[in-house]
Design an enzyme around this catalytic site. Structure first.
Site, PDB file in Angstrom:
ATOM      1  N   GLU A 163     -11.133   0.664  -4.007  1.00  0.00           N
ATOM      2  CA  GLU A 163     -10.168   1.255  -2.809  1.00  0.00           C
ATOM      3  C   GLU A 163      -9.115   2.022  -3.292  1.00  0.00           C
ATOM      4  O   GLU A 163      -8.992   2.367  -4.431  1.00  0.00           O
ATOM      5  CB  GLU A 163     -10.072  -0.049  -1.778  1.00  0.00           C
TER       6      GLU A 163
ATOM      7  N   ASP B 159       0.960  -1.200  -0.014  1.00  0.00           N
ATOM      8  CA  ASP B 159       0.050   0.007  -0.035  1.00  0.00           C
ATOM      9  C   ASP B 159       0.710   1.123  -0.002  1.00  0.00           C
ATOM     10  O   ASP B 159       0.709   2.124   0.887  1.00  0.00           O
ATOM     11  CB  ASP B 159      -0.773  -0.121   1.374  1.00  0.00           C
TER      12      ASP B 159
HETATM   13  C1  6LW Z   1      -5.839  -1.770   2.479  1.00  0.00           C
HETATM   14  C2  6LW Z   1      -6.639  -1.883   1.019  1.00  0.00           C
HETATM   15  C3  6LW Z   1      -6.342  -3.329   0.898  1.00  0.00           C
HETATM   16  O1  6LW Z   1      -6.146  -0.638   3.174  1.00  0.00           O
HETATM   17  O2  6LW Z   1      -6.115  -4.115   2.089  1.00  0.00           O
HETATM   18  O3  6LW Z   1      -6.860  -4.935  -0.338  1.00  0.00           O
HETATM   19  C4  6LW Z   1      -5.901  -2.995   2.935  1.00  0.00           C
HETATM   20  N1  6LW Z   1      -6.338  -3.931  -0.397  1.00  0.00           N
HETATM   21  O4  6LW Z   1      -6.383  -1.092  -0.023  1.00  0.00           O
HETATM   22  C5  6LW Z   1      -4.565  -3.568   3.804  1.00  0.00           C
HETATM   23  O5  6LW Z   1      -3.613  -3.627   2.926  1.00  0.00           O
END
Ligand code: 6LW
Length: 488
Positions: free
Chosen positions: A181, A14
């Protein structure tokens, strides 16, 4: 533009990046580990040096209480009004937090909770008149509809008061893939761009983008969406997604993003977890075109020696200095009667960042029991320890434990853990790597156990983190000398 991939090896998922003048700063997720949210510095996007951590004080997050995998999720790092800002979710902990610091090396503020923002992956963006937009992924982590996903949302906030100034509004949320996301807002050439990840952080991960004339929308998706994904390809770097764009001083563009270096003939397993990568971006007709992520020259062999608890070392839910200290060059750990099955182990480690790795230390268990562990979490770890006249190798996989023991007539033993990828041919190549747990004797090294590494990977441990290798104490006082991490 020269890039080096992995850009930051080991579980550094991330990534978010910001450029201030000629200096780039990058921050990553750290979940239940402390210190939290490392800040790296670079001047060329190739070589990065950790300059500090946003979270150097336990009270800045609630990681003491969060379940495994909760904690610091997906920071966004930005610079505005002469301050560095980090927005982050303390998942299942304090919620959406804003941290500030005049100097990215820290110290950072205590972290202010932005009430009323129930989601993850908060992004910060300011428009020309100083209005601050907080855009996030509305994965509900609290309340009655916990676990529901309501797409991408946005609120204007007062960042100094950490207060939302309105009710959240729904935003463009991708092309319909699951889990929209990692939103980030950018302004370029009269357009506002909203870039997101969608498809989930596994093999279907992708980056999509939309543009509009205002930061609060409406947005129109790019015709080429998703603009980046490794799904259904044979590329060595899979799961690419969760990107953040940055321009260079001479007007080129790059994207930092997460990816996984999978192993095995079917690319099924990722021992190191999600790492930071970078790729080149060009602009065509007002839309970004991202090159696929390519691995560059293999990372040079690395030897980490010494046992200073510098920034490489992390501990679980506690700071390394709260579970160990360095006395006359020895790493000394003080057992609390718990082992690596405990969610708060007396353990300090470093991220495994090479597929071929050896971690060794001379363990003096004359006054206690302890050893070395290759950890994914408290339910998935392989250990080798010494105490009470025995060396014990242990495989622990969610409820199953197997041990191997051998007598030793000295409390001071060199223990080691070695990992090696399987040869990529034949059906034994369906797994990822083998893990050998051993110790040195006057007659030579003895591998007490050889285990399948596939069970300590992101796909099987179903964890957002990655392997961490280090030293632990079960009870009494345990000293570790000649601590070495060698990787290639
Ligand atoms: C992060 C989100 C994600 O906040 O998992 O699957 C979470 N993607 O973007 C933790 O890495």
């Amino acid at each position: 533009m020269r890039l080096a991939n992995p850009t930051i090896a080991g579980f550094y998922p991330d990534p978010s990046v910001v450029r201030v003048g000629d200096d780039y700063y990058l921050a990553c997720s750290t979940f239940e580990y402390l210190p939290g949210i490392p800040v790296f510095h670079s001047r060329d996007l190739v070589s990065w040096t950790r300059v500090g951590h946003v979270v150097g004080r336990p009270e800045q997050l609630a990681v003491g209480q969060v379940p495994t995998g909760g904690g610091a999720w997906a920071p966004t790092i930005r610079h505005h009004d002469g301050l560095f800002w980090v927005a982050v979710t303390d998942a299942l902990g304090r919620g959406t937090l804003l941290f500030t610091a005049p100097d990215p090396a820290g110290p950072w503020s205590d972290g202010a909770v932005v009430e009323g923002v129930d989601g993850i992956d908060p992004d910060l963006a300011w428009d020309a008149d100083g209005t601050c937009y907080l855009t996030y992924s509305a994965l509900r982590l609290s309340g009655d509809n916990m676990g529901a996903h309501d797409g991408i949302e946005q609120v204007r906030i007062d960042p100094y008061a950490a207060k939302a100034l309105e009710e959240p509004r729904s935003m463009w949320s991708g092309t319909g893939l699951m889990f929209p996301e990692a939103p980030h807002l950018y302004q370029r050439d009269g357009w506002w761009y909203l870039m997101i990840a969608e498809g989930g952080t596994e093999r279907g991960h992708a980056v999509s983008i939309a543009r509009g004339r205002r930061p609060d929308g409406p947005f129109e998706g790019a015709p080429a969406n998703p603009i980046l994904s490794a799904r259904s390809t044979s590329r060595p770097v899979q799961n690419t997604g969760h990107g953040d764009l940055v321009s260079t001083p001479d007007g080129e563009w790059a994207m930092v993003l997460l990816g996984m270096r999978t192993l095995g003939m079917t690319r099924a397993f990722s021992p190191l977890g999600r790492e930071t990568f970078a790729t080149r971006v060009t602009w065509v007709d007002g839309w970004p075109v991202a090159e696929p992520v390519h691995l560059t020259e293999p990372a040079a062999p690395v030897s980490l020696t010494g046992s200073g608890l510098d920034g490489d070392w992390i501990a679980v839910r506690r700071l390394p200095a709260d579970v160990a200290d360095v006395r006359a060059g020895s790493l000394v750990l003080r057992g609390e009667g718990t082992g690596m099955d405990d969610p708060r182990p007396v353990f300090v480690g470093v991220r495994q960042r090479h597929h071929r790795m050896r971690f060794s230390a001379e363990i003096d268990a004359g006054a206690g029991t302890g050893g070395l562990s290759l950890r994914y979490d408290e339910a998935h770890h392989y250990d080798i320890e010494v105490g009470d006249g025995l060396v014990t190798a242990r495989g622990r996989l969610s409820g199953l434990t197997q041990t191997w023991t051998a007598p030793v007539d000295t409390p001071r033993v060199t223990l080691w853990i070695e990992t090696a990828p399987v040869a990529a041919a034949g059906f034994d190549a369906l797994t990822s790597d083998t893990v050998r747990l051993g110790y040195d004797t006057p007659a030579g090294p003895v591998a007490l156990a050889t285990l399948d590494g596939r069970y300590l990977t992101a796909e099987t441990a179903a964890s957002f983190t990655g392997r961490v290798v280090g030293a632990y104490a079960v009870d009494g006082t345990v000293a570790a000398d000649a601590v070495r991490y060698e990787g290639s």
